[in-house]
Design a protein around this motif. Sequence first.
Motif, PDB file in Angstrom:
ATOM      1  N   HIS A   1     120.637  54.808 -13.613  1.00 49.36           N
ATOM      2  CA  HIS A   1     121.100  55.500 -12.409  1.00 49.36           C
ATOM      3  C   HIS A   1     120.165  56.678 -12.169  1.00 49.36           C
ATOM      4  N   CYS A   2     120.458  57.454 -11.160  1.00 48.74           N
ATOM      5  CA  CYS A   2     119.706  58.678 -10.926  1.00 48.74           C
ATOM      6  C   CYS A   2     120.669  59.690 -10.321  1.00 48.74           C
ATOM      7  N   ALA A   3     120.186  60.902 -10.127  1.00 49.96           N
ATOM      8  CA  ALA A   3     120.993  61.931  -9.481  1.00 49.96           C
ATOM      9  C   ALA A   3     120.135  62.612  -8.430  1.00 49.96           C
ATOM     10  N   LEU A   4     120.591  62.616  -7.193  1.00 51.31           N
ATOM     11  CA  LEU A   4     119.969  63.360  -6.113  1.00 51.31           C
ATOM     12  C   LEU A   4     120.911  64.513  -5.820  1.00 51.31           C
ATOM     13  N   LEU A   5     120.452  65.730  -6.152  1.00 59.91           N
ATOM     14  CA  LEU A   5     121.315  66.912  -6.159  1.00 59.91           C
ATOM     15  C   LEU A   5     120.899  67.915  -5.095  1.00 59.91           C
ATOM     16  N   PRO A   6     121.863  68.620  -4.526  1.00 59.23           N
ATOM     17  CA  PRO A   6     121.528  69.646  -3.537  1.00 59.23           C
ATOM     18  C   PRO A   6     121.046  70.922  -4.224  1.00 59.23           C
ATOM     19  N   SER A   7     120.176  71.653  -3.569  1.00 60.31           N
ATOM     20  CA  SER A   7     119.738  72.958  -4.047  1.00 60.31           C
ATOM     21  C   SER A   7     119.052  73.648  -2.888  1.00 60.31           C
ATOM     22  N   ASN A   8     119.221  74.949  -2.766  1.00 58.94           N
ATOM     23  CA  ASN A   8     118.565  75.683  -1.692  1.00 58.94           C
ATOM     24  C   ASN A   8     117.056  75.532  -1.809  1.00 58.94           C
ATOM     25  N   GLY A   9     116.421  75.256  -0.710  1.00 67.10           N
ATOM     26  CA  GLY A   9     114.977  75.117  -0.702  1.00 67.10           C
ATOM     27  C   GLY A   9     114.502  73.697  -0.893  1.00 67.10           C
ATOM     28  N   ASP A  10     115.088  72.955  -1.815  1.00 68.32           N
ATOM     29  CA  ASP A  10     114.643  71.591  -2.072  1.00 68.32           C
ATOM     30  C   ASP A  10     115.697  70.862  -2.891  1.00 68.32           C
ATOM     31  N   ARG A  11     115.871  69.590  -2.604  1.00 67.43           N
ATOM     32  CA  ARG A  11     116.786  68.784  -3.395  1.00 67.43           C
ATOM     33  C   ARG A  11     116.133  68.446  -4.727  1.00 67.43           C
ATOM     34  N   LYS A  12     116.963  68.162  -5.723  1.00 71.38           N
ATOM     35  CA  LYS A  12     116.475  67.811  -7.059  1.00 71.38           C
ATOM     36  C   LYS A  12     116.777  66.350  -7.334  1.00 71.38           C
ATOM     37  N   PHE A  13     115.819  65.662  -7.944  1.00 72.21           N
ATOM     38  CA  PHE A  13     115.982  64.255  -8.286  1.00 72.21           C
ATOM     39  C   PHE A  13     115.770  64.095  -9.784  1.00 72.21           C
ATOM     40  N   ILE A  14     116.717  63.446 -10.448  1.00 70.08           N
ATOM     41  CA  ILE A  14     116.597  63.184 -11.879  1.00 70.08           C
ATOM     42  C   ILE A  14     116.845  61.704 -12.115  1.00 70.08           C
ATOM     43  N   TRP A  15     115.914  61.060 -12.779  1.00 70.93           N
ATOM     44  CA  TRP A  15     116.040  59.655 -13.139  1.00 70.93           C
ATOM     45  C   TRP A  15     116.812  59.574 -14.444  1.00 70.93           C
ATOM     46  N   LEU A  16     117.851  58.770 -14.494  1.00 75.52           N
ATOM     47  CA  LEU A  16     118.710  58.651 -15.673  1.00 75.52           C
ATOM     48  C   LEU A  16     118.724  57.205 -16.151  1.00 75.52           C
ATOM     49  N   VAL A  17     117.784  56.867 -17.023  1.00 72.47           N
ATOM     50  CA  VAL A  17     117.809  55.517 -17.591  1.00 72.47           C
ATOM     51  C   VAL A  17     119.048  55.392 -18.471  1.00 72.47           C
ATOM     52  N   ASN A  18     119.383  54.184 -18.876  1.00 66.81           N
ATOM     53  CA  ASN A  18     120.611  53.988 -19.658  1.00 66.81           C
ATOM     54  C   ASN A  18     120.569  54.826 -20.943  1.00 66.81           C
ATOM     55  N   HIS A  19     121.697  55.413 -21.257  1.00 59.22           N
ATOM     56  CA  HIS A  19     121.898  56.255 -22.443  1.00 59.22           C
ATOM     57  C   HIS A  19     120.907  57.421 -22.500  1.00 59.22           C
ATOM     58  N   SER A  20     120.783  58.144 -21.401  1.00 60.24           N
ATOM     59  CA  SER A  20     119.868  59.287 -21.355  1.00 60.24           C
ATOM     60  C   SER A  20     120.581  60.509 -20.794  1.00 60.24           C
ATOM     61  N   ARG A  21     119.875  61.631 -20.819  1.00 65.61           N
ATOM     62  CA  ARG A  21     120.407  62.871 -20.265  1.00 65.61           C
ATOM     63  C   ARG A  21     119.275  63.659 -19.643  1.00 65.61           C
ATOM     64  N   GLY A  22     119.638  64.536 -18.716  1.00 63.31           N
ATOM     65  CA  GLY A  22     118.658  65.392 -18.060  1.00 63.31           C
ATOM     66  C   GLY A  22     119.300  66.695 -17.654  1.00 63.31           C
ATOM     67  N   ARG A  23     118.478  67.674 -17.302  1.00 56.27           N
ATOM     68  CA  ARG A  23     118.964  68.990 -16.866  1.00 56.27           C
ATOM     69  C   ARG A  23     118.420  69.298 -15.484  1.00 56.27           C
ATOM     70  N   ALA A  24     119.252  69.919 -14.677  1.00 58.11           N
ATOM     71  CA  ALA A  24     118.848  70.345 -13.339  1.00 58.11           C
ATOM     72  C   ALA A  24     119.275  71.796 -13.138  1.00 58.11           C
ATOM     73  N   HIS A  25     118.375  72.597 -12.592  1.00 55.13           N
ATOM     74  CA  HIS A  25     118.666  73.984 -12.256  1.00 55.13           C
ATOM     75  C   HIS A  25     118.780  74.060 -10.735  1.00 55.13           C
ATOM     76  N   LEU A  26     119.978  74.389 -10.254  1.00 60.64           N
ATOM     77  CA  LEU A  26     120.242  74.425  -8.821  1.00 60.64           C
ATOM     78  C   LEU A  26     120.564  75.846  -8.379  1.00 60.64           C
ATOM     79  N   ASN A  27     120.295  76.104  -7.105  1.00 65.55           N
ATOM     80  CA  ASN A  27     120.739  77.346  -6.488  1.00 65.55           C
ATOM     81  C   ASN A  27     121.545  76.975  -5.266  1.00 65.55           C
ATOM     82  N   LEU A  28     122.824  77.289  -5.307  1.00 70.36           N
ATOM     83  CA  LEU A  28     123.738  77.053  -4.188  1.00 70.36           C
ATOM     84  C   LEU A  28     124.371  78.399  -3.863  1.00 70.36           C
ATOM     85  N   ASP A  29     123.770  79.128  -2.930  1.00 70.45           N
ATOM     86  CA  ASP A  29     124.195  80.507  -2.728  1.00 70.45           C
ATOM     87  C   ASP A  29     125.268  80.699  -1.666  1.00 70.45           C
TER      88      ASP A  29
END
Length: 153
Positions: free
Chosen positions: A82-110
Amino acid sequence: MTTTRERTDLLDQIGLNAQNKAGLGQVLGTGTIGRATEEPDGRMRATIRIHPDELSWDPSILVMPHGGDIELELVNDDRNTHCALLPSNGDRKFIWLVNHSRGRAHLNLDGPGYYWFGSPTGNDEGRGLTGAIVVMGDAPPEARLDRPAQPRP
């Protein structure tokens, strides 16, 4: 995190179950609700997970007590990619999540409101892999419209 039985009480407590409040509680009908934890420096943290064979985010609604920076840990425990398309001020963040994986995203939602996120690969969103981050609070005075005061619930 909430169980399904606690969902109604928590939606009522936060104010997501009525029109003209945060306005989201009736939109996403399934999943759990979680709250971001706030660190002493003001940054918030939360973990969002995809459980095996469930095709939903846990929590599917993440509540931030106010606008600001948040660090999300995304965990894919599913056997599919799967993946995650996340909102954030200035630019959206995209994280690819292969099976049994983890990732970190730093977002700014002011700003207060609700921000949608999902997994746009395949038909994940069409099958339910969507969620929302709800930022509580009110618009700052400089962002308010120049109009008479409106009734508040």
